[in-house]
Design a protein around this motif. Structure first.
Motif, PDB file in Angstrom:
ATOM      1  N   PRO A 267       0.811  -1.225   0.000  1.00  0.00           N
ATOM      2  CA  PRO A 267       0.000   0.000   0.000  1.00  0.00           C
ATOM      3  C   PRO A 267       0.845   1.278   0.000  1.00  0.00           C
ATOM      4  N   VAL A 268       1.957   1.258   0.734  1.00  0.00           N
ATOM      5  CA  VAL A 268       2.850   2.426   0.748  1.00  0.00           C
ATOM      6  C   VAL A 268       3.423   2.662  -0.648  1.00  0.00           C
ATOM      7  N   PHE A 269       3.796   1.591  -1.346  1.00  0.00           N
ATOM      8  CA  PHE A 269       4.342   1.742  -2.692  1.00  0.00           C
ATOM      9  C   PHE A 269       3.323   2.364  -3.638  1.00  0.00           C
ATOM     10  N   PHE A 270       2.120   1.807  -3.691  1.00  0.00           N
ATOM     11  CA  PHE A 270       1.109   2.330  -4.607  1.00  0.00           C
ATOM     12  C   PHE A 270       0.785   3.786  -4.296  1.00  0.00           C
ATOM     13  N   THR A 271       0.594   4.096  -3.025  1.00  0.00           N
ATOM     14  CA  THR A 271       0.210   5.446  -2.635  1.00  0.00           C
ATOM     15  C   THR A 271       1.337   6.439  -2.878  1.00  0.00           C
ATOM     16  N   SER A 272       2.579   6.003  -2.659  1.00  0.00           N
ATOM     17  CA  SER A 272       3.709   6.921  -2.788  1.00  0.00           C
ATOM     18  C   SER A 272       3.918   7.382  -4.229  1.00  0.00           C
ATOM     19  N   ILE A 273       3.464   6.583  -5.197  1.00  0.00           N
ATOM     20  CA  ILE A 273       3.560   7.002  -6.601  1.00  0.00           C
ATOM     21  C   ILE A 273       2.762   8.283  -6.812  1.00  0.00           C
ATOM     22  N   GLY A 274       1.545   8.305  -6.266  1.00  0.00           N
ATOM     23  CA  GLY A 274       0.725   9.510  -6.360  1.00  0.00           C
ATOM     24  C   GLY A 274       1.284  10.652  -5.535  1.00  0.00           C
ATOM     25  N   VAL A 275       1.829  10.321  -4.349  1.00  0.00           N
ATOM     26  CA  VAL A 275       2.393  11.350  -3.471  1.00  0.00           C
ATOM     27  C   VAL A 275       3.547  12.084  -4.151  1.00  0.00           C
ATOM     28  N   SER A 276       4.329  11.359  -4.940  1.00  0.00           N
ATOM     29  CA  SER A 276       5.516  11.952  -5.574  1.00  0.00           C
ATOM     30  C   SER A 276       5.177  12.880  -6.731  1.00  0.00           C
ATOM     31  N   ALA A 277       3.916  12.913  -7.149  1.00  0.00           N
ATOM     32  CA  ALA A 277       3.527  13.737  -8.296  1.00  0.00           C
ATOM     33  C   ALA A 277       3.649  15.223  -7.965  1.00  0.00           C
ATOM     34  N   GLN A 278       4.219  15.971  -8.871  1.00  0.00           N
ATOM     35  CA  GLN A 278       4.349  17.412  -8.741  1.00  0.00           C
ATOM     36  C   GLN A 278       3.735  18.067  -9.973  1.00  0.00           C
ATOM     37  N   PHE A 279       2.751  18.931  -9.760  1.00  0.00           N
ATOM     38  CA  PHE A 279       2.048  19.551 -10.889  1.00  0.00           C
ATOM     39  C   PHE A 279       2.345  21.040 -11.036  1.00  0.00           C
ATOM     40  N   ASN A 280       3.330  21.537 -10.289  1.00  0.00           N
ATOM     41  CA  ASN A 280       3.664  22.956 -10.357  1.00  0.00           C
ATOM     42  C   ASN A 280       4.140  23.335 -11.761  1.00  0.00           C
ATOM     43  N   GLY A 281       3.464  24.312 -12.366  1.00  0.00           N
ATOM     44  CA  GLY A 281       3.856  24.797 -13.682  1.00  0.00           C
ATOM     45  C   GLY A 281       3.439  23.905 -14.833  1.00  0.00           C
ATOM     46  N   ILE A 282       2.830  22.763 -14.525  1.00  0.00           N
ATOM     47  CA  ILE A 282       2.458  21.817 -15.587  1.00  0.00           C
ATOM     48  C   ILE A 282       1.379  22.397 -16.488  1.00  0.00           C
ATOM     49  N   PHE A 283       0.462  23.188 -15.921  1.00  0.00           N
ATOM     50  CA  PHE A 283      -0.647  23.712 -16.719  1.00  0.00           C
ATOM     51  C   PHE A 283      -0.160  24.688 -17.790  1.00  0.00           C
ATOM     52  N   ASP A 284       1.055  25.225 -17.622  1.00  0.00           N
ATOM     53  CA  ASP A 284       1.624  26.080 -18.665  1.00  0.00           C
ATOM     54  C   ASP A 284       2.037  25.254 -19.889  1.00  0.00           C
ATOM     55  N   ASN A 285       2.224  23.949 -19.680  1.00  0.00           N
ATOM     56  CA  ASN A 285       2.610  23.045 -20.777  1.00  0.00           C
ATOM     57  C   ASN A 285       1.594  21.917 -20.933  1.00  0.00           C
ATOM     58  N   LEU A 286       0.328  22.229 -20.683  1.00  0.00           N
ATOM     59  CA  LEU A 286      -0.698  21.192 -20.656  1.00  0.00           C
ATOM     60  C   LEU A 286      -0.827  20.477 -21.999  1.00  0.00           C
ATOM     61  N   GLY A 287      -0.724  21.226 -23.089  1.00  0.00           N
ATOM     62  CA  GLY A 287      -0.834  20.617 -24.408  1.00  0.00           C
ATOM     63  C   GLY A 287       0.249  19.583 -24.652  1.00  0.00           C
ATOM     64  N   LEU A 288       1.478  19.914 -24.236  1.00  0.00           N
ATOM     65  CA  LEU A 288       2.586  18.990 -24.402  1.00  0.00           C
ATOM     66  C   LEU A 288       2.415  17.760 -23.521  1.00  0.00           C
ATOM     67  N   VAL A 289       1.910  17.959 -22.295  1.00  0.00           N
ATOM     68  CA  VAL A 289       1.659  16.837 -21.389  1.00  0.00           C
ATOM     69  C   VAL A 289       0.635  15.885 -22.000  1.00  0.00           C
ATOM     70  N   ILE A 290      -0.442  16.440 -22.529  1.00  0.00           N
ATOM     71  CA  ILE A 290      -1.495  15.611 -23.131  1.00  0.00           C
ATOM     72  C   ILE A 290      -0.959  14.878 -24.363  1.00  0.00           C
ATOM     73  N   GLY A 291      -0.230  15.600 -25.207  1.00  0.00           N
ATOM     74  CA  GLY A 291       0.302  15.000 -26.421  1.00  0.00           C
ATOM     75  C   GLY A 291       1.274  13.858 -26.137  1.00  0.00           C
ATOM     76  N   LEU A 292       2.210  14.084 -25.216  1.00  0.00           N
ATOM     77  CA  LEU A 292       3.177  13.043 -24.885  1.00  0.00           C
ATOM     78  C   LEU A 292       2.521  11.872 -24.154  1.00  0.00           C
ATOM     79  N   SER A 293       1.487  12.154 -23.373  1.00  0.00           N
ATOM     80  CA  SER A 293       0.770  11.078 -22.675  1.00  0.00           C
ATOM     81  C   SER A 293       0.062  10.167 -23.672  1.00  0.00           C
ATOM     82  N   ILE A 294      -0.605  10.778 -24.647  1.00  0.00           N
ATOM     83  CA  ILE A 294      -1.275   9.985 -25.688  1.00  0.00           C
ATOM     84  C   ILE A 294      -0.254   9.172 -26.470  1.00  0.00           C
ATOM     85  N   LEU A 295       0.873   9.802 -26.801  1.00  0.00           N
ATOM     86  CA  LEU A 295       1.931   9.108 -27.527  1.00  0.00           C
ATOM     87  C   LEU A 295       2.468   7.932 -26.708  1.00  0.00           C
TER      88      LEU A 295
END
Length: 382
Positions: A267-295
């Motif tokens: 449970p610590v492993f699964f949860t820590s993956i989400g905990v490690s996520a950092q979204f600061n400044g990501i919305f400035d590059n949202l298009g690139l995030v979406i494009g690379l995620s789809i790719l």
């Protein structure tokens, strides 16, 4: 604070895991999502610390150790050809299209190849849990997925070492290859001859829980040696599980290690993956995030599925296998960290790729649920 954070992680992961199952999804999806909610990006109740990271590492090692214990060795041997085709299919398509994506982003040739290699990585630790919940871990598809993941890991790491040596990094490619060959040769030989002997000698000691202790010793030694030789620790743990599965202690070890693992470390492993996520400044590059995620999602799904289809699986089974290979998980995070350290990735691109890796990890369980459900219907109809 660590004790409180562990209490929060355990209660939240169990509740959200249960909720995810009630909504028709694997429990691991709920655990990943609650990690994001608990982490710094939302509530800030749990922070990423060195101790939490180490507990998480133990969790993924034990998860893959359990997968090894549950592996049907005869089925694993029979899936050698499909696993090879799936593994290489899941590398070639992301590598080629990732390279072209890098060139379109005005990255250098080396940076573009590195991006392709990062997108070629696979981590099936998340998929293993989903396979367990769907009772598919010991199926032909499950064995193929696990075998392909081992091939994927070794080939991508060797290719990465080759790239680093060409780009001026202090990497001796011959030594890298030799260490991996020695690890796999030694791991197989020790698993065949030494592991059963060690278990028989250690188990009768006049102290408590010697069987599970000896199994964990083998697991951790294999994981350490795999990490030391440049193979992922999870591969070492998986091989250790296979080695012990051939002994007479399989059932006892499985029951006890599963209790230890799922009560805290997994449970610590699964949860820590989400905990490690950092979204600061990501919305400035949202298009690139979406494009690379789809790719990232489509290239691995298509490449691995084609490999499975060529090896004789039906399209439903092929898509099920391909979906399980989509998660990039901790393997891609390690490669991304190497890219940042060697200046092959900028800080901004590194942050974007971390989110892309997280997206591939989160979408994998529901994709597997969908495709394996279709696969089961096809099998019943047949």
């Amino acid at each position: 604070m660590l004790i409180l954070q562990l209490a929060i992680i355990l209660i939240a992961s169990k509740i959200f895991g249960d909720l995810s199952v009630r909504l028709g999804q694997p429990s691991v999806l709920g655990k990943l999502i609650i990690g994001i909610i608990l982490g710094p990006s939302v509530l800030g109740l749990v922070t990423e610390t060195e101790t939490l990271t180490q507990l998480s590492q133990i969790g993924v090692i034990l998860l893959m150790f359990i997968a090894g214990l549950e592996t049907d060795l005869d089925e694993f041997k029979r899936t050698g050809k499909p696993a090879t085709l799936v593994g290489f299919g899941g590398i070639i398509v992301p590598l080629v299209l990732g390279f072209f994506a890098g060139m379109m982003l005005n990255l250098s040739t080396f940076q573009s190849v590195f991006l392709g290699l990062l997108l070629s990585a696979t981590s099936v630790s998340i998929s293993v849990q989903a396979l367990k919940e769907m009772n598919q871990l010991q199926s032909r598809e499950g064995s193929t997925i696990l075998g392909a993941a081992v091939i994927d890991d070794v080939v991508v790491i060797l290719a990465l070492a080759f790239l680093m040596s060409l780009s001026g990094g202090d990497v001796n490619l011959g030594l890298v290859v030799l260490k991996k060959v020695l690890f796999f040769a030694g791991a197989i030989l020790v698993g065949w001859k030494v592991v059963p002997w060690f278990m028989k000698k250690f188990a009768p000691l006049k102290v408590t829980e010697t069987v599970i202790s000896s199994a964990l010793i083998i697991c951790f030694v294999y994981a350490y040696l795999a990490e030391y030789t440049g193979v992922a620790a999870i591969i070492g743990a998986y091989i250790a599980g296979i080695a012990i599965s051939t002994s007479g202690y399989k059932e006892e070890v499985f029951g006890k290690v599963e209790t230890i693992s799922y009560s805290i470390f997994v449970p610590v492993f699964f949860t820590s993956i989400g905990v490690s996520a950092q979204f600061n400044g990501i919305f400035d590059n949202l298009g690139l995030v979406i494009g690379l995620s789809i790719l990232a999602i489509l290239t691995k799904l298509i490449g691995a599925s084609i490999g499975a289809k060529v090896s004789g699986f039906t399209w439903n089974s092929s898509l099920a296998i391909g979906s399980a290979m989509v998660s990039r998980g901790e393997v891609a995070l390690i490669i991304a960290a190497i890219g940042l350290e060697t200046k092959l990735l900028t800080q901004d691109l590194f942050a974007i790729l971390v989110v892309v890796i997280l997206v591939t990890t989160i979408v994998t369980p529901p994709m597997m649920k969908l495709f394996f459900k279709n696969h089961s219907r096809t099998v019943k109809a047949a």
